[in-house]
Motif scaffolding. Structure first.
Motif, short mmCIF file in Angstrom:
data_model
loop_
_atom_site.label_atom_id
_atom_site.label_comp_id
_atom_site.label_asym_id
_atom_site.label_seq_id
_atom_site.Cartn_x
_atom_site.Cartn_y
_atom_site.Cartn_z
N GLY A 210 -27.20 1.65 -15.08
CA GLY A 210 -26.13 1.70 -14.07
C GLY A 210 -25.44 3.06 -14.04
O GLY A 210 -25.14 3.60 -12.98
N ARG A 211 -25.21 3.64 -15.23
CA ARG A 211 -24.58 4.96 -15.33
C ARG A 211 -25.50 6.03 -14.72
O ARG A 211 -25.05 6.90 -13.98
N HIS B 205 -27.79 5.56 -12.48
CA HIS B 205 -27.82 5.32 -11.03
C HIS B 205 -26.60 5.94 -10.35
O HIS B 205 -26.70 6.61 -9.31
N LYS B 206 -25.43 5.72 -10.95
CA LYS B 206 -24.19 6.27 -10.39
C LYS B 206 -24.23 7.81 -10.37
O LYS B 206 -23.86 8.44 -9.37
N ILE C 101 -26.56 9.02 -7.62
CA ILE C 101 -25.94 8.95 -6.29
C ILE C 101 -24.99 10.14 -6.10
O ILE C 101 -24.96 10.76 -5.04
N GLY C 102 -24.23 10.48 -7.14
CA GLY C 102 -23.35 11.65 -7.08
C GLY C 102 -24.15 12.93 -6.85
O GLY C 102 -23.72 13.81 -6.10
#
Length: 146
Positions: free
Chosen positions: A91-92, A94-95, A98-99
């Protein structure tokens, strides 16, 4: 260019091409002024060079960041992280990915804003666009693995 010019007659600014001098009731001896900004090629070149170095620096930072994310994902996939922590770590990543994509899009906007008629500068712009595109491809590949 017309966008950098102003035509003034009888104290009024008029749009170039919209009204003729007859419509303005200009007579022989009337003062007509054409004002414009002088575009100095050296200034344009310096601004373009400054933007190029700024973009190059951003490309390098993003490339390093994406490499770190790729290495983290490889470590997870190779079993270097306990299974119960996979969800949080993915999840980290992925975030952060996206950034990175958002930063890449801002770079594309900066590159798109560079307007030049100089052939060499256009080639430099094209090289930068291709480099940024490769970063986006790497992010896409990373997101697919997630």
């Amino acid at each position: 260019p017309l966008s950098q010019q102003k035509l003034i007659c009888k104290g009024r600014q008029i749009e170039i091409g919209n009204l003729g001098l007859k419509e303005l009731k200009a007579v022989p001896g009337s003062k007509v002024m054409l004002l414009g900004r002088q575009i100095i090629p050296e200034v344009v070149a310096v601004k373009t060079e400054m933007m190029k170095f700024q973009i190059k620096g951003e490309e390098e930072k993003l490339s390093t960041k994406i490499l770190e994310l790729e290495e983290q994902l490889t470590g997870i996939l190779n079993g270097h992280l306990p299974c119960e922590l996979h969800g949080e770590a993915l999840g980290r990543i992925h975030k952060l990915c996206i950034g990175s994509v958002e930063q890449i899009m801002r770079l594309f906007e900066q590159l798109d804003s560079l307007q030049t008629s100089d052939q060499i500068l256009r080639q430099l712009k094209r090289c930068n666009v291709l480099a940024v595109q490769k970063l986006l491809d790497r992010c896409d590949s990373l997101m697919e693995k997630l």
